[in-house]
Design a protein around this motif. Structure first.
Motif, PDB file in Angstrom:
ATOM      1  N   VAL A 211       0.861  -1.182   0.000  1.00 61.41           N
ATOM      2  CA  VAL A 211       0.000   0.000   0.000  1.00 61.41           C
ATOM      3  C   VAL A 211       0.895   1.228   0.000  1.00 61.41           C
ATOM      4  CG1 VAL A 211      -1.986  -1.054   1.140  1.00 61.41           C
ATOM      5  CG2 VAL A 211      -0.190  -0.003   2.520  1.00 61.41           C
ATOM      6  N   GLN A 212       0.429   2.276  -0.656  1.00 58.12           N
ATOM      7  CA  GLN A 212       1.190   3.523  -0.673  1.00 58.12           C
ATOM      8  C   GLN A 212       0.546   4.520   0.273  1.00 58.12           C
ATOM      9  OE1 GLN A 212       3.226   5.210  -4.287  1.00 58.12           O
ATOM     10  NE2 GLN A 212       1.696   6.814  -4.046  1.00 58.12           N
ATOM     11  N   LEU A 213       1.366   5.096   1.126  1.00 60.41           N
ATOM     12  CA  LEU A 213       0.933   6.062   2.130  1.00 60.41           C
ATOM     13  C   LEU A 213       1.662   7.371   1.906  1.00 60.41           C
ATOM     14  CD1 LEU A 213       1.386   3.642   5.167  1.00 60.41           C
ATOM     15  CD2 LEU A 213      -0.681   3.913   3.772  1.00 60.41           C
ATOM     16  N   TYR A 214       1.149   8.431   2.490  1.00 64.76           N
ATOM     17  CA  TYR A 214       1.799   9.745   2.400  1.00 64.76           C
ATOM     18  C   TYR A 214       2.052  10.288   3.798  1.00 64.76           C
ATOM     19  CZ  TYR A 214       0.965   9.935  -2.608  1.00 64.76           C
ATOM     20  OH  TYR A 214       0.987   9.670  -3.953  1.00 64.76           O
ATOM     21  N   PHE A 215       3.307  10.673   4.052  1.00 61.17           N
ATOM     22  CA  PHE A 215       3.685  11.232   5.342  1.00 61.17           C
ATOM     23  C   PHE A 215       4.424  12.554   5.133  1.00 61.17           C
ATOM     24  CE2 PHE A 215       3.802   6.568   6.259  1.00 61.17           C
ATOM     25  CZ  PHE A 215       2.749   6.546   7.167  1.00 61.17           C
ATOM     26  N   PRO A 216       4.286  13.501   6.067  1.00 59.88           N
ATOM     27  CA  PRO A 216       5.070  14.735   5.971  1.00 59.88           C
ATOM     28  C   PRO A 216       6.548  14.441   6.166  1.00 59.88           C
ATOM     29  CG  PRO A 216       3.197  14.998   7.470  1.00 59.88           C
ATOM     30  CD  PRO A 216       3.334  13.533   7.193  1.00 59.88           C
ATOM     31  N   SER A 217       7.387  15.188   5.449  1.00 63.40           N
ATOM     32  CA  SER A 217       8.833  15.075   5.619  1.00 63.40           C
ATOM     33  C   SER A 217       9.228  15.566   7.005  1.00 63.40           C
ATOM     34  CB  SER A 217       9.568  15.895   4.555  1.00 63.40           C
ATOM     35  OG  SER A 217       9.258  17.278   4.712  1.00 63.40           O
ATOM     36  N   GLU A 218      10.483  15.339   7.356  1.00 67.73           N
ATOM     37  CA  GLU A 218      10.964  15.734   8.678  1.00 67.73           C
ATOM     38  C   GLU A 218      10.774  17.223   8.930  1.00 67.73           C
ATOM     39  OE1 GLU A 218      14.878  14.941  11.506  1.00 67.73           O
ATOM     40  OE2 GLU A 218      15.053  14.775   9.339  1.00 67.73           O
ATOM     41  N   SER A 219      10.942  18.042   7.898  1.00 70.77           N
ATOM     42  CA  SER A 219      10.773  19.484   8.036  1.00 70.77           C
ATOM     43  C   SER A 219       9.309  19.898   8.049  1.00 70.77           C
ATOM     44  CB  SER A 219      11.478  20.208   6.885  1.00 70.77           C
ATOM     45  OG  SER A 219      10.821  19.934   5.656  1.00 70.77           O
ATOM     46  N   GLY A 220       8.424  18.997   7.599  1.00 76.29           N
ATOM     47  CA  GLY A 220       7.013  19.330   7.498  1.00 76.29           C
ATOM     48  C   GLY A 220       6.643  20.074   6.236  1.00 76.29           C
ATOM     49  N   ARG A 221       7.612  20.364   5.356  1.00 74.81           N
ATOM     50  CA  ARG A 221       7.350  21.155   4.153  1.00 74.81           C
ATOM     51  C   ARG A 221       6.754  20.326   3.017  1.00 74.81           C
ATOM     52  NH1 ARG A 221      12.632  23.042   5.742  1.00 74.81           N
ATOM     53  NH2 ARG A 221      12.541  25.216   6.433  1.00 74.81           N
ATOM     54  N   GLU A 233      -5.643  -7.249   2.609  1.00 74.92           N
ATOM     55  CA  GLU A 233      -6.004  -6.767   1.284  1.00 74.92           C
ATOM     56  C   GLU A 233      -5.534  -5.319   1.131  1.00 74.92           C
ATOM     57  OE1 GLU A 233      -7.542  -7.260  -2.509  1.00 74.92           O
ATOM     58  OE2 GLU A 233      -7.328  -8.736  -0.901  1.00 74.92           O
ATOM     59  N   PRO A 234      -4.811  -4.985   0.058  1.00 72.57           N
ATOM     60  CA  PRO A 234      -4.247  -3.632  -0.084  1.00 72.57           C
ATOM     61  C   PRO A 234      -5.284  -2.622  -0.574  1.00 72.57           C
ATOM     62  CG  PRO A 234      -3.635  -4.944  -1.975  1.00 72.57           C
ATOM     63  CD  PRO A 234      -4.397  -5.870  -1.055  1.00 72.57           C
ATOM     64  N   ASP A 235      -6.402  -2.509   0.155  1.00 69.38           N
ATOM     65  CA  ASP A 235      -7.467  -1.598  -0.241  1.00 69.38           C
ATOM     66  C   ASP A 235      -7.415  -0.323   0.578  1.00 69.38           C
ATOM     67  OD1 ASP A 235      -8.381  -2.394   2.247  1.00 69.38           O
ATOM     68  OD2 ASP A 235      -9.997  -3.649   1.457  1.00 69.38           O
ATOM     69  N   ILE A 236      -8.394   0.545   0.380  1.00 66.55           N
ATOM     70  CA  ILE A 236      -8.405   1.842   1.044  1.00 66.55           C
ATOM     71  C   ILE A 236      -8.531   1.706   2.558  1.00 66.55           C
ATOM     72  CG2 ILE A 236     -10.893   2.172   0.778  1.00 66.55           C
ATOM     73  CD1 ILE A 236     -10.292   5.151   0.236  1.00 66.55           C
ATOM     74  N   ASN A 237      -9.240   0.668   3.021  1.00 65.98           N
ATOM     75  CA  ASN A 237      -9.371   0.441   4.465  1.00 65.98           C
ATOM     76  C   ASN A 237      -8.013   0.143   5.095  1.00 65.98           C
ATOM     77  OD1 ASN A 237     -12.529   0.197   5.004  1.00 65.98           O
ATOM     78  ND2 ASN A 237     -12.082  -0.815   3.063  1.00 65.98           N
ATOM     79  N   THR A 238      -7.255  -0.748   4.456  1.00 67.23           N
ATOM     80  CA  THR A 238      -5.916  -1.083   4.966  1.00 67.23           C
ATOM     81  C   THR A 238      -5.009   0.128   4.925  1.00 67.23           C
ATOM     82  OG1 THR A 238      -6.138  -3.389   4.265  1.00 67.23           O
ATOM     83  CG2 THR A 238      -3.903  -2.558   4.598  1.00 67.23           C
ATOM     84  N   ALA A 239      -5.090   0.900   3.847  1.00 69.21           N
ATOM     85  CA  ALA A 239      -4.247   2.079   3.716  1.00 69.21           C
ATOM     86  C   ALA A 239      -4.515   3.072   4.840  1.00 69.21           C
ATOM     87  CB  ALA A 239      -4.460   2.742   2.361  1.00 69.21           C
ATOM     88  N   MET A 240      -5.773   3.291   5.173  1.00 70.53           N
ATOM     89  CA  MET A 240      -6.094   4.243   6.239  1.00 70.53           C
ATOM     90  C   MET A 240      -5.664   3.711   7.609  1.00 70.53           C
ATOM     91  SD  MET A 240      -6.981   6.766   4.626  1.00 70.53           S
ATOM     92  CE  MET A 240      -7.190   7.716   6.120  1.00 70.53           C
ATOM     93  N   LEU A 300      -4.365  12.355  -0.257  1.00 72.32           N
ATOM     94  CA  LEU A 300      -3.548  11.652  -1.231  1.00 72.32           C
ATOM     95  C   LEU A 300      -3.603  10.144  -1.055  1.00 72.32           C
ATOM     96  CD1 LEU A 300      -0.567  14.115  -1.256  1.00 72.32           C
ATOM     97  CD2 LEU A 300      -2.059  13.603  -3.183  1.00 72.32           C
ATOM     98  N   THR A 301      -3.655   9.688   0.192  1.00 74.90           N
ATOM     99  CA  THR A 301      -3.732   8.250   0.429  1.00 74.90           C
ATOM    100  C   THR A 301      -5.043   7.683  -0.086  1.00 74.90           C
ATOM    101  OG1 THR A 301      -2.288   8.431   2.366  1.00 74.90           O
ATOM    102  CG2 THR A 301      -3.616   6.447   2.195  1.00 74.90           C
ATOM    103  N   CYS A 302      -6.140   8.437   0.068  1.00 76.46           N
ATOM    104  CA  CYS A 302      -7.451   7.952  -0.382  1.00 76.46           C
ATOM    105  C   CYS A 302      -7.628   8.043  -1.895  1.00 76.46           C
ATOM    106  CB  CYS A 302      -8.566   8.742   0.302  1.00 76.46           C
ATOM    107  SG  CYS A 302      -8.808   8.359   2.049  1.00 76.46           S
ATOM    108  N   THR A 303      -7.234   9.169  -2.484  1.00 77.61           N
ATOM    109  CA  THR A 303      -7.548   9.400  -3.895  1.00 77.61           C
ATOM    110  C   THR A 303      -6.653   8.649  -4.862  1.00 77.61           C
ATOM    111  OG1 THR A 303      -6.212  11.435  -3.857  1.00 77.61           O
ATOM    112  CG2 THR A 303      -8.583  11.666  -3.481  1.00 77.61           C
ATOM    113  N   GLN A 304      -5.686   7.895  -4.349  1.00 81.14           N
ATOM    114  CA  GLN A 304      -4.917   7.044  -5.248  1.00 81.14           C
ATOM    115  C   GLN A 304      -5.730   5.835  -5.698  1.00 81.14           C
ATOM    116  OE1 GLN A 304      -1.747   4.651  -3.297  1.00 81.14           O
ATOM    117  NE2 GLN A 304      -2.569   5.483  -1.392  1.00 81.14           N
ATOM    118  N   TYR A 305      -6.857   5.572  -5.010  1.00 83.38           N
ATOM    119  CA  TYR A 305      -7.686   4.415  -5.357  1.00 83.38           C
ATOM    120  C   TYR A 305      -8.660   4.797  -6.469  1.00 83.38           C
ATOM    121  CZ  TYR A 305      -5.574   2.011  -1.507  1.00 83.38           C
ATOM    122  OH  TYR A 305      -4.641   1.416  -0.695  1.00 83.38           O
TER     123      TYR A 305
END
Length: 348
Positions: A211-221, A233-240, A300-305
């Motif tokens: 699953v692909q997730l999105y996290f802020p960088s260390e700087s937060g930028r 299952e690599p679905d939206i539920n697992t991603a969240m 971003l994590t949700c709309t990749q589906y």
């Protein structure tokens, strides 16, 4: 409240009003680390090195840079409208003074060795790219792997490309200088794959999904895409669920959601994903950015589906109104927005 993902069509700013970042360019040093990035007063920069606005009609494209922790980061940029935009996009990722300035003002750096050129042929969904011999001059295996991944991801941003094949100086090669395998065909998968600990065996890795997730960088930028291995299952539920867990402790990335928040459920109806959290979710408003990066991570994590273009947030059974404007939750890394929000880039 619903959030709709859309492209952000804005021009790049001409340059920082106070300070512009330059990469120190010294003879023979073609791949300098971030520690060698320095600040130079705006009025002391030669006119020819100041970043200029694109002239005439523009179009958006997505460029892949590398951050100080080795993650590849997608950045949406505005460039002059032109034929051969895919090849031009790759050109923006090659190390030179102009490109290095553009990357450095975002807190990033280019990923393709200086002097590299490309021949590109796109047909039937496959991009066949012939890189010049200068591409062999990466400094280590990490940069080499990131170069290949950045090229693949930048090209597959275009709807006409689903797979990428590499040639080097007109010849098919099995490996690059530091051992990166380029013998096969590459697809859009495993960007910034998390390292796995010792409990993973060959058998368990074979059974794992991604699953692909999105996290802020260390700087937060910046928002950083991360690929995580899961057994479910690599679905939206697992991603969240995985997003709520946050990044690995040694990742250098930030946790976008409150650590004690609970995910109640995720439902998709039409083009809308409704994500329900426990009451702790409202703590995002106390974050230094007012919860902006938390909302972008969700978006971003949700709309990749496939089919999901809207996200509705529920907290304790009630629809949640975010503390930041809706238009700020679009594409995660837009070049001019990053510079506008964080005009002074600091490197540790």
């Amino acid at each position: 409240m619903r959030f709709k993902r859309s492209d952000v069509e804005r021009m790049l700013i001409a340059g920082a009003a106070g300070l512009v970042l330059l990469l120190a360019v010294r003879g023979g040093e073609t791949n300098l680390p971030l520690e060698n990035v320095y600040e130079e007063p705006f009025d002391q920069i030669p006119v020819e090195t100041v970043i200029a606005r694109p002239v005439g009609p523009t179009q958006s494209t997505v460029v892949y840079y590398q951050d100080g922790d080795g993650y590849l980061v997608p950045v949406q940029r505005q460039v002059g409208k032109q034929e051969g935009i895919a090849k031009a996009t790759l050109g923006l990722m090659v190390k030179d003074v102009y490109n290095d300035m553009e990357a450095a003002r975002l807190g990033l750096r280019t990923v393709i060795p200086e002097g590299t050129s490309f021949d590109l042929n796109i047909a039937g969904g496959r991009a066949r790219i012939d890189v010049s011999k200068e591409a062999l001059a990466t400094i280590d295996a990490e940069q080499e792997t990131n170069m290949v991944s950045a090229v693949v991801y930048a090209l597959t941003e275009f709807p006409t490309v689903t797979e990428v094949e590499f040639l080097v100086d007109g010849q098919k090669r099995s490996k690059l200088t530091h051992g990166t395998d380029v013998s096969g065909v590459f697809y859009r998968e495993s960007l910034n794959l998390e390292s796995v600990d010792g409990v993973w065996s060959t058998a368990t890795l074979a059974d794992a999904r991604q699953v692909q997730l999105y996290f802020p960088s260390e700087s937060g930028r910046l928002m950083v895409p991360v690929t995580r291995l899961v057994y479910s299952e690599p679905d939206i539920n697992t991603a969240m669920l995985e997003l709520a867990k946050g990044p690995r402790q040694d990742s250098g990335l930030q946790q976008p959601l409150p650590e004690d928040v609970g995910l109640v459920d995720v439902k998709v109806s039409g083009n809308t994903a409704t994500v329900s959290f426990t009451k702790e979710f409202v703590q995002i408003a106390e974050q230094s950015d007012g919860g902006l990066q938390a909302l972008r991570a969700l978006m971003l994590t949700c709309t990749q589906y496939p089919g999901v273009t809207n996200v509705k947030i529920m907290v304790d059974g009630k629809e949640y109104t975010p503390p930041v404007p809706q238009e700020q939750t679009t594409f995660a890394n837009v070049a001019d927005m990053i510079v506008d929000s964080f005009p002074e880039i600091e490197f540790e």
